[in-house]
Design an enzyme around this catalytic site. Structure first.
Site, short mmCIF file in Angstrom:
data_model
loop_
_atom_site.label_atom_id
_atom_site.label_comp_id
_atom_site.label_asym_id
_atom_site.label_seq_id
_atom_site.Cartn_x
_atom_site.Cartn_y
_atom_site.Cartn_z
N GLY A 159 34.36 33.66 -3.13
CA GLY A 159 33.17 33.61 -2.30
C GLY A 159 33.43 33.84 -0.82
N CYS A 160 32.55 33.27 0.00
CA CYS A 160 32.52 33.58 1.43
C CYS A 160 33.76 33.11 2.19
CB CYS A 160 31.28 32.98 2.07
SG CYS A 160 29.72 33.66 1.46
N ASN A 161 34.48 32.15 1.67
CA ASN A 161 35.69 31.68 2.35
C ASN A 161 36.91 32.54 2.06
OD1 ASN A 161 35.11 29.84 -0.21
ND2 ASN A 161 37.32 30.13 -0.12
N ALA A 162 36.81 33.47 1.11
CA ALA A 162 37.99 34.11 0.52
C ALA A 162 38.77 35.00 1.47
CB ALA A 162 37.58 34.92 -0.71
N MET A 359 33.65 29.43 5.24
CA MET A 359 33.11 28.40 4.35
C MET A 359 32.56 29.07 3.10
SD MET A 359 32.17 28.32 7.74
CE MET A 359 30.40 28.32 7.96
#
EC number: 2.3.1.246
Length: 372
Positions: A159-162, A359
């Site tokens: 997801g967005c933290n990756a 995050m």
């Protein structure tokens, strides 16, 4: 017999924080590049195209702090309106967009670094908007004719933290291979990850995300590279909020669907200090010593919550809010769009410190400390 000696200790930032990483070679940013899909739309245009009349849903779109997003909208139906694409078509869309945007971002990144495709030694690709086997890295290597000996890795589904998880991996690879060029490539076709069911849950997601790809070149063992060096990482998973952000199968919609708990901005904000304090622990640095903050453009409420809880100013997150305004949430590559803007701004000075923050699902907060 002992002697008591009065001592006053002053903790100053270490002259060379590279000792904190335990690495003999320090990874530096060498170049950055970005790309988006072909068409952009204002929030009003998206609402009109999708024939959304519900005032509550329209309000979600129009109060998102987003002006435009790059999107590949569903095809038109014969009778007007838009066709809701089946999951198979969405997977095809993801593959086409992720490869196309990824190739363009990679080429722009290498140009920024003064390098060519033949210089690339490791490619780490990140995506969560679709599933590919062989992975995105293999498809891009074939598409661009990159040396088949190039080592590669794929981070899928984080997801967005990756993007920061990938940077952690590639920074470690880079330190072990001084003088060789590695690239983190995030390519997210968010137009391939939607559901249209008229609910507020899907409206929030559909109002937020956009298509985009970002690539960051890194290298160690070359002091001539002017980019910032990577000093330290910190990670935190909020296990009590494991289901607050998720992308899973929706049986009613017969497709994958993204879920965002309305409380997630406050959950992330409430835990941001924990990660920031761990990141700066042992460095002698305080948050006030950080001159540059590059935060994931996760959404207006998320950004506001991070700003309040970390004591940041609106100026500190000007690139974060600017990327959100101009592109929406670009998932894993958002923070690199912000870094590109900071690099173009030309305000950093040798010795400046920066913090990267992403995050995403887990719920997860990732941070990295860098220094110019």
């Amino acid at each position: 017999m002992g002697v008591d000696v009065s001592m006053t200790t002053s903790i100053e930032p270490a002259e060379d924080l590279s000792v904190l990483s335990g690495l003999t070679e320090i990874t530096r940013f060498a170049g950055v590049g970005t790309a988006v899909s072909a068409s952009s739309y204002s929030q009003s245009e998206v609402l009109d195209i999708l024939d959304v009349e519900d005032p509550k849903i329209r309000s979600v779109f129009l109060n998102s702090a987003i002006d435009r997003r790059f999107l590949t909208l569903p095809p038109e139906s014969p009778g007007g309106g838009r066709v809701s694409e089946p999951q198979g078509d969405l997977l095809d869309k993801h593959k086409e967009l992720a490869v196309d945007m990824g190739c363009r971002a990679l080429e722009a990144c290498l140009k920024s670094a003064g390098a060519t495709l033949s210089d690339l030694r490791h490619l780490c690709c990140v995506t969560s908007t679709g599933f590919l086997t062989p992975g995105l890295s293999a498809l891009i290597i074939r598409e661009l004719g990159i040396d088949p000996h190039c080592s590669r890795s794929d981070i899928v589904g984080m997801g967005c933290n990756a993007g920061l998880n990938a940077l952690n991996v590639v920074a470690g690879w880079s330190a072990a291979h001084p003088g060789e060029l590695g690239v983190v490539l995030c390519s997210e076709a968010c137009s391939a990850a939607y559901a249209l069911d008229g609910t507020m849950r899907t409206a929030v997601v559909n109002s937020l995300f956009g298509d985009g790809s970002a690539a960051l070149a890194v290298i160690s063992g070359d002091g001539r590279v002017p980019g910032p060096r990577v000093l330290k990482f910190a990670s935190y998973i909020i296990t009590d909020a494991l289901d607050a952000m998720r992308y899973d199968w929706d049986r009613d919609q017969d497709r994958f669907s993204f879920f965002l708990d309305p409380q997630i901005p406050y959950v992330v904000g409430a835990h941001a200090e924990i990660v920031a304090d761990r990141l700066l622990s042992g460095t002698g640095l305080r948050r006030s010593d950080i001159g540059h903050w590059l935060v994931h453009s996760g959404g207006k409420k998320v950004i506001d919550s991070v700003v309040v809880n970390l004591g940041l100013s609106r100026h500190d997150v000007r690139h974060t809010t600017g990327v959100l305004r101009d592109y929406g949430n670009l998932s894993s590559g958002s923070f690199l769009f912000s870094y590109e803007r900071l690099a173009e701004e030309g305000v950093t000075r040798p010795g400046d410190y920066g913090v990267l923050m992403t995050m995403g699902p887990g719920s997860t907060i990732e941070m990295a400390l860098i220094q110019w």
